[in-house]
Write an enzyme that holds these catalytic residues in place. Structure first.
Site, short mmCIF file in Angstrom:
data_model
loop_
_atom_site.label_atom_id
_atom_site.label_comp_id
_atom_site.label_asym_id
_atom_site.label_seq_id
_atom_site.Cartn_x
_atom_site.Cartn_y
_atom_site.Cartn_z
N HIS A 266 -28.03 -25.44 -28.75
CA HIS A 266 -26.76 -25.21 -27.78
C HIS A 266 -25.95 -26.45 -27.79
O HIS A 266 -26.23 -27.40 -28.15
CB HIS A 266 -27.64 -25.19 -26.37
CG HIS A 266 -26.82 -24.55 -25.49
ND1 HIS A 266 -25.67 -25.06 -24.57
CD2 HIS A 266 -26.51 -23.19 -25.07
CE1 HIS A 266 -25.09 -24.22 -24.09
NE2 HIS A 266 -25.55 -23.12 -24.05
N ASP A 317 -30.38 -16.55 -25.77
CA ASP A 317 -30.41 -15.42 -26.29
C ASP A 317 -31.71 -15.29 -27.21
O ASP A 317 -32.01 -14.07 -27.86
CB ASP A 317 -29.27 -15.42 -27.59
CG ASP A 317 -27.88 -15.28 -26.66
OD1 ASP A 317 -27.66 -14.48 -25.76
OD2 ASP A 317 -27.14 -16.09 -27.11
#
Ligand code: COA
Length: 378
Positions: A266, A317
């Protein structure tokens, strides 16, 4: 000829603060919507309450919530002209048409049926946000039913957005527990500060374009595998790996070939994504319940390996893929489900952008040739 540029170039705008916002904050591994932690909201709130919170800056009282739910119910059904147009279009699409391309087109088409389409008054924008959010479940359901040769189902009033989303896609009435898990997943995906698609929304709004244009652009941004498209890619990866024994080899090869492992890493969270932790619990529970535990075991193995070898952790996700798949959502609809949730955040950011607008217009440092002279083609 010289061109002056001030400031450093930040590839991918990493660390650049492009605006102020009161909608959501990410501080270390804590995500808050309007000051409430995501853990608190996932435990106690509904997706409808979170929508109200993101759009209005405070949680609704009972009467406000009842009113919002009634409005969502009223707007959830697709107008019959629109329904027939889209149904016929889906029937005529080439085989294998991508659901996110359909979403981009269908949401754009909705603008022709919205009575407030070009009205930028804050009240009209709120009405449009509500309609867009209410109708996404029916849009995704229409696509799924029609591509399988069935008639689309109508949303059922009084059940809520999460329940209806599962019902309209799978064609089965979900249990209370699964509807609640869907609701939590929608809460967790609803907003995330200045992510790629939300920034896209704000950029489009900043030219004083309209809400439908902004969210259509956002859908285009969300589709990419480095953003929302990662959830579909995670399931494809898990299905390709298939057994726990294959997981080591897959990850080692990906690292050696410098390939991205989907659902991992991320830009902002370096100490873990709090949404992934919540979804992991549901992934474990649902994969056990539905006999798909091997996908959870493979996920945990990848999670551990990526942490050990690259210091990278799962994002939202990663575990959402097995949550959705366990509840019977086809893999290529995971990103449209993301749209059903993030629509709320995009609309909140559009409202905020227009409260204090200035057009986004950064600079690009020119590195090409200069001083060339035109000559007629010979
Ligand atoms: N798999 C393998 N390596 C990864 C990785 C992943 N998923 N994510 C990041 N890395 C590595 C990069 O290769 C890079 O390594 P290097 O410094 O040795 O070259 C380093 O970590 C930094 O990655 P970078 O791509 O520059 O980070 P970013 O901030 O630009 O990108 C993401 C962030 C989320 C786009 C990126 O982590 C990614 O592509 N993840 C997979 C897609 C995904 O899950 N997206 C959903 C995001 S919510």
């Amino acid at each position: 000829m010289t061109e002056e540029y001030s400031g450093a170039i930040n590839k991918g705008l990493e660390g650049v603060v492009a605006c102020t916002t009161k909608i959501s904050s990410i501080i270390d591994a804590t995500l808050c919507y309007r000051g409430y932690t995501i853990e608190d909201l996932a435990e106690h709130a509904t997706f409808e309450e979170v929508s109200y919170l993101l759009w209005n800056g405070q949680l609704p009282n009972k009467a406000q919530l009842e009113n919002l739910k009634k409005e969502f119910d009223k707007e959830a059904t697709l107008n019959s002209d629109f329904l027939n147009l889209v149904k016929d279009s889906v029937k005529g699409l080439p085989k294998g048409a991508a659901p996110m391309d359909y979403m981009r087109t269908a949401v754009s088409l909705l603008s022709f049926y919205d009575p407030d389409v070009n009205d930028g008054h804050p009240d009209a924008v709120k009405r449009k946000a509500l309609r867009l959010t209410a109708k996404i479940g029916a849009l995704i359901g229409l696509f799924e039913q029609v591509r399988n040769g069935r008639e689309p189902l109508s949303p059922i009033s009084g059940k809520g957005l999460g329940w209806n989303l599962l019902y309209l896609i799978t064609g089965k009435e979900p249990s209370k527990e699964w509807a609640r898990i869907m609701d939590v997943a929608l809460i967790l995906h609803a907003d995330h500060e200045l992510n790629c698609s939300t920034f896209t929304t704000r950029v489009i709004c900043s030219s004083l374009s309209d809400l439908h244009s902004a969210v259509v652009g956002a859908i285009g941004a969300l589709k990419g595998p480095l953003h929302g498209g990662a959830n579909t890619a995670v399931m494809e990866m898990l299905e390709e790996i298939a057994t726990l024994e294959n997981a080591d080899k897959f990850v080692e090869e990906a690292i050696a070939d410098k390939k991205k492992v989907m659902g991992i890493g991320h830009r902002v969270y370096k100490n873990g994504d709090p949404r992934a932790k919540i979804l992991q619990r549901y992934s474990k529970q649902l994969t056990q319940e539905t006999g798909k535990k091997q996908f959870y075991d493979i996920s945990v193995h990848i999670d551990n390996m990526m942490n050990e070898k690259k210091g990278l952790m799962p994002n939202v996700d990663f575990y959402s893929a097995t949550v959705y798949s366990s509840m019977g959502i086809p893999g290529d609809l995971f990103t449209p489900v993301f749209v059903a949730s993030r629509m709320v955040g995009w609309c909140a950011h559009a409202m905020e952008q227009w409260e204090n607008n200035r057009i986004y217009r950064p600079r690009g440092k020119y590195e090409g040739p200069i001083g060339l002279k035109y000559s007629q083609p010979k």
